[in-house]
Design a protein around this motif. Structure first.
Motif, PDB file in Angstrom:
ATOM      1  N   VAL A 147      -5.111   5.209  11.664  1.00 58.33           N
ATOM      2  CA  VAL A 147      -6.005   4.290  10.968  1.00 58.33           C
ATOM      3  C   VAL A 147      -6.475   4.953   9.677  1.00 58.33           C
ATOM      4  N   ILE A 148      -6.603   4.152   8.624  1.00 56.01           N
ATOM      5  CA  ILE A 148      -6.945   4.668   7.299  1.00 56.01           C
ATOM      6  C   ILE A 148      -8.026   3.789   6.698  1.00 56.01           C
ATOM      7  N   CYS A 149      -9.098   4.412   6.193  1.00 56.48           N
ATOM      8  CA  CYS A 149     -10.151   3.695   5.494  1.00 56.48           C
ATOM      9  C   CYS A 149      -9.865   3.785   4.001  1.00 56.48           C
ATOM     10  N   SER A 150      -9.458   2.670   3.392  1.00 59.26           N
ATOM     11  CA  SER A 150      -8.993   2.706   2.007  1.00 59.26           C
ATOM     12  C   SER A 150     -10.105   2.959   0.999  1.00 59.26           C
ATOM     13  N   SER A 151     -11.383   2.734   1.373  1.00 59.51           N
ATOM     14  CA  SER A 151     -12.480   3.009   0.452  1.00 59.51           C
ATOM     15  C   SER A 151     -12.889   4.478   0.469  1.00 59.51           C
ATOM     16  N   GLN A 152     -12.406   5.234   1.448  1.00 63.48           N
ATOM     17  CA  GLN A 152     -12.787   6.640   1.571  1.00 63.48           C
ATOM     18  C   GLN A 152     -11.606   7.598   1.501  1.00 63.48           C
ATOM     19  N   GLU A 153     -10.383   7.067   1.599  1.00 64.29           N
ATOM     20  CA  GLU A 153      -9.202   7.923   1.613  1.00 64.29           C
ATOM     21  C   GLU A 153      -8.180   7.424   0.597  1.00 64.29           C
ATOM     22  N   ASP A 154      -7.336   8.342   0.133  1.00 70.34           N
ATOM     23  CA  ASP A 154      -6.212   7.980  -0.735  1.00 70.34           C
ATOM     24  C   ASP A 154      -5.095   7.458   0.166  1.00 70.34           C
ATOM     25  N   VAL A 155      -4.883   6.142   0.138  1.00 66.31           N
ATOM     26  CA  VAL A 155      -3.946   5.522   1.071  1.00 66.31           C
ATOM     27  C   VAL A 155      -2.530   6.053   0.864  1.00 66.31           C
ATOM     28  N   VAL A 156      -2.087   6.161  -0.379  1.00 65.89           N
ATOM     29  CA  VAL A 156      -0.725   6.631  -0.653  1.00 65.89           C
ATOM     30  C   VAL A 156      -0.536   8.056  -0.137  1.00 65.89           C
ATOM     31  N   GLN A 157      -1.521   8.906  -0.378  1.00 66.85           N
ATOM     32  CA  GLN A 157      -1.427  10.295   0.088  1.00 66.85           C
ATOM     33  C   GLN A 157      -1.395  10.367   1.607  1.00 66.85           C
ATOM     34  N   ARG A 158      -2.255   9.585   2.265  1.00 68.95           N
ATOM     35  CA  ARG A 158      -2.296   9.612   3.725  1.00 68.95           C
ATOM     36  C   ARG A 158      -0.990   9.101   4.322  1.00 68.95           C
ATOM     37  N   VAL A 159      -0.447   8.009   3.753  1.00 71.15           N
ATOM     38  CA  VAL A 159       0.801   7.463   4.275  1.00 71.15           C
ATOM     39  C   VAL A 159       1.938   8.455   4.066  1.00 71.15           C
ATOM     40  N   ALA A 160       1.937   9.130   2.928  1.00 67.26           N
ATOM     41  CA  ALA A 160       2.963  10.151   2.664  1.00 67.26           C
ATOM     42  C   ALA A 160       2.865  11.284   3.680  1.00 67.26           C
TER      43      ALA A 160
END
Length: 355
Positions: free
Chosen positions: A227-240
């Motif tokens: 799970v990823i919180c897009s307002s607090q995390e870099d979504v592209v970096q986390r998915v990578a």
């Protein structure tokens, strides 16, 4: 039977103009069917009707509510194949032309002249709703029997369930073992997570803008691996990081914000697919050339079809699809303002009126 009932009515176009008021119990013609509503859910489109009320399909005054299930209370004398006491769920159509290309293909929800219950004709936020003869003549599957072991509450969720089914199962190219990313953990987004799990997806990445512990918990319960919180995390970096740089072949956008369309260019693999479920009326500020260069397919999503309707009811009946965790509140219709507040403030996921 009483001649009037308490119904939630959109009295005029524009913001507000929503009131619980006395309304006539529908009168039945020879081919009509009267449904006694047992459970009805608040949808995001009901909020838009309350706050904006500017849809060209809105014919006020009208009883709102289109996600409902109940029992047949009465049938016209010419009705066959349906009986009083039968448990049924409506696909929320009020009328269809039966002549356009979409009707000819059995794609009734995209009928050029379709009238929706709860917007163009009286809907399900009331004790009774009428299913008219012409609709049943054009499409008898507008009412579908509910299996004995499926509750009215579960059946009232068929609309969002089948939307998620169509997006993940019927519109995507997902095969077992492949990763998928789902934006937006509202009702359809959470159900899309569940469908991806049923499909045997590999990693299921669930992204939500707010750090909502309840929604993330249900997403994990439904099968999300991350799970990823897009307002607090870099979504592209986390998915990578999660995919070790491979990114994902399928992205289901249940949130709708137009910036996701551009973000998807960095999240999708070459040859991937972007399936847009959520709405955003604003302009898109992105060149589609980059989608061409990466060979990415953009699929616009709308509604569901009867293969999905039938299959989802079967999954519910077999116990392979449990949607009960997303039903967070059950209220009487008299507390409609609290129900709308819970949905609008994101304190509730699926709020049901039980009648």
């Amino acid at each position: 039977m009483e001649k009037t009932m308490k119904a939630l009515v959109k009295t005029a176009k524009g913001p507000g103009s929503l009131a619980l008021m006395d309304w006539p119990v529908p009168e039945l013609g020879d081919g009509d069917v009267l449904i006694q509503v047992k459970a009805a859910g608040i949808c995001g489109s009901d909020l838009r009707m309350k706050n904006l009320g500017n849809s060209e399909n809105l014919r006020a005054p009208v009883v709102v509510g289109h996600e409902f299930a109940g029992v047949i209370a009465a049938v016209g004398r010419h009705v066959t194949g349906l009986r009083v006491g039968q448990r049924v769920v409506s696909d929320n159509s009020g009328d269809l032309c039966g002549r356009c290309d979409m009707c000819a293909q059995g794609n009734y929800l995209m009928c050029t002249h379709r009238v929706g219950l709860g917007s163009g004709m009286d809907g399900g936020f009331a004790p009774y709703v009428k299913i008219p003869a012409h609709l049943l003549a054009v499409n008898p599957h507008s009412l579908y029997p509910i299996p004995d072991n499926v509750s009215f509450e579960e059946a009232s969720l068929l609309d969002p369930i089948c939307n998620a089914y169509k997006a993940v199962v019927q519109e995507s190219s997902l095969i077992p073992g492949q990763d998928i990313l789902i934006f937006g953990l509202g009702t359809i987004g959470l159900l899309a997570v569940k469908m991806a799990a049923l499909m045997g997806a590999g990693r299921i990445l669930a992204v939500n803008r707010s750090n909502n512990a309840q929604r993330f918990q249900i997403a994990r319960e439904f099968g999300a691996t991350d799970v990823i919180c897009s307002s607090q995390e870099d979504v592209v970096q986390r998915v990578a990081e999660i995919t070790r740089g491979e990114m994902v072949p399928t992205l289901i956008d249940c949130a709708g914000q137009n910036q996701i369309l551009e973000l998807a260019l960095s999240l999708l693999q070459k040859g991937g697919e972007f399936i847009k479920v959520g709405y955003d009326a604003g302009p898109v500020q992105v060149s589609l050339d980059r989608y061409v260069n990466k060979g990415i397919r953009i699929q616009g999503h709308f509604a569901y079809n009867y293969q999905g309707w039938k299959n989802c009811l079967k999954l519910l009946a077999l116990g392979k699809l449990d949607v009960r965790p997303i039903i967070t509140h059950r209220l009487p219709l008299e507390q409609w303002e609290e129900g709308f507040r819970l949905v609008e403030q994101r304190e509730g996921i699926k709020v049901l009126f039980t009648l």
